[in-house]
Design an enzyme around this catalytic site. Sequence first.
Site, short mmCIF file in Angstrom:
data_model
loop_
_atom_site.label_atom_id
_atom_site.label_comp_id
_atom_site.label_asym_id
_atom_site.label_seq_id
_atom_site.Cartn_x
_atom_site.Cartn_y
_atom_site.Cartn_z
N GLU A 35 -57.02 13.84 -54.03
CA GLU A 35 -58.09 14.47 -54.80
C GLU A 35 -58.34 13.74 -56.11
O GLU A 35 -59.50 13.60 -56.53
CB GLU A 35 -57.75 15.96 -55.07
N TYR A 103 -42.24 10.43 -48.91
CA TYR A 103 -42.50 11.36 -50.01
C TYR A 103 -41.20 11.90 -50.61
O TYR A 103 -40.26 12.22 -49.88
CB TYR A 103 -43.25 12.59 -49.50
N ARG A 167 -51.70 15.06 -42.84
CA ARG A 167 -50.51 14.26 -43.13
C ARG A 167 -49.35 14.79 -42.29
O ARG A 167 -48.81 15.86 -42.58
CB ARG A 167 -50.14 14.32 -44.62
N GLY A 226 -63.18 3.73 -39.91
CA GLY A 226 -62.47 2.55 -40.43
C GLY A 226 -63.36 1.32 -40.39
O GLY A 226 -64.50 1.34 -40.86
N ASP A 256 -60.85 8.52 -49.35
CA ASP A 256 -61.16 9.22 -50.60
C ASP A 256 -62.34 8.56 -51.31
O ASP A 256 -63.22 9.23 -51.85
CB ASP A 256 -59.94 9.21 -51.54
#
Length: 308
Positions: A35, A103, A167, A226, A256
């Site tokens: 974001e 992550y 994700r 893509g 994004d």
Amino acid sequence: MDVVTLGESMVVFLPEAEGPLRHVARFGRGVAGAESNVAIGLCRLGHPTAWIGRVGEDEFGRYILDTLATEGLDLRFASADPGAPTGIMFKERRPGADSRVVYYRAGSAASRLDAGDVPEAVFAGAAWLHVTGITAALGDGPRRAVARALELAARFGLRVSFDPNYRARLWSEEQARPVLRDLASQCDLLLLGTAEGRLLYGSDDPEEIARAGLRAGPTLVAVKRGSEGALLAGTEGRWAIPPHPVSIVEPTGAGDAFAAGCIAALLDGQPPLACGRLGALCGALVCTVAGDWEGAPDRETAASLLGR
Ligand code: KDG
């Protein structure tokens, strides 16, 4: 304020070498977050954007807020949480394959986002809300924050864009599908890749995804393909968007940037074809650098590259 968005931003570590992370000794550092990537793209294109989020009250949180402030985001509704850390992530460059992310964000400050972090004040006077499925994947609180933002967008007449941004490292397809479908049905502009089309609507054919998306509620659907460009579909037609040719360094953030380009053009009153072309240009340019958003163009650069 033109646009409001909310979500988690993290510090991303970019390995200088390819291969398994255990062998990588040196990393570059950047700011990631779907974001805030969109918000940066929009600010560069001349559309003031507020980012609502939580970082930890720590050095990394400070680095993120400093970076986002330098890019011109409105951070009046961003906070630093003394009780939880800033999330971080690493990219792993795999020879001959897409890079992978690792992550360290469980229990992060952003995972404590909740409806109370989304103030009415930021919506009065704004024109657009952008949300993604990543925020919804972070837990019940962040999901309530997204719901609150959608409720305020409806109340104040903001148009809404949604990118499922599925994700797999955050939730399973079974967990995500009903949530993402529900969010998709509440937006005006749906932006998704073909794999997300399969997840939401059971097909990876762009035309079928577009049709299913339009049936679900949005008035404009962008199917991102893509290096093959994109298909834009609206109630008034279909537009095949060619890719903007570039040499790719790292594709993360392209979706994004595509969203930022589309939203900016729609806010400027441009027709769908122009939205798709600006989206494709922005998406391509961020692929030319290692970070998620540093390659995003400003308004003048975009206009000159599009030949206007
Ligand atoms: O779209 C790019 C994002 O995936 C990246 O910036 C990191 O927000 C991120 C996430 O949750 O993976």
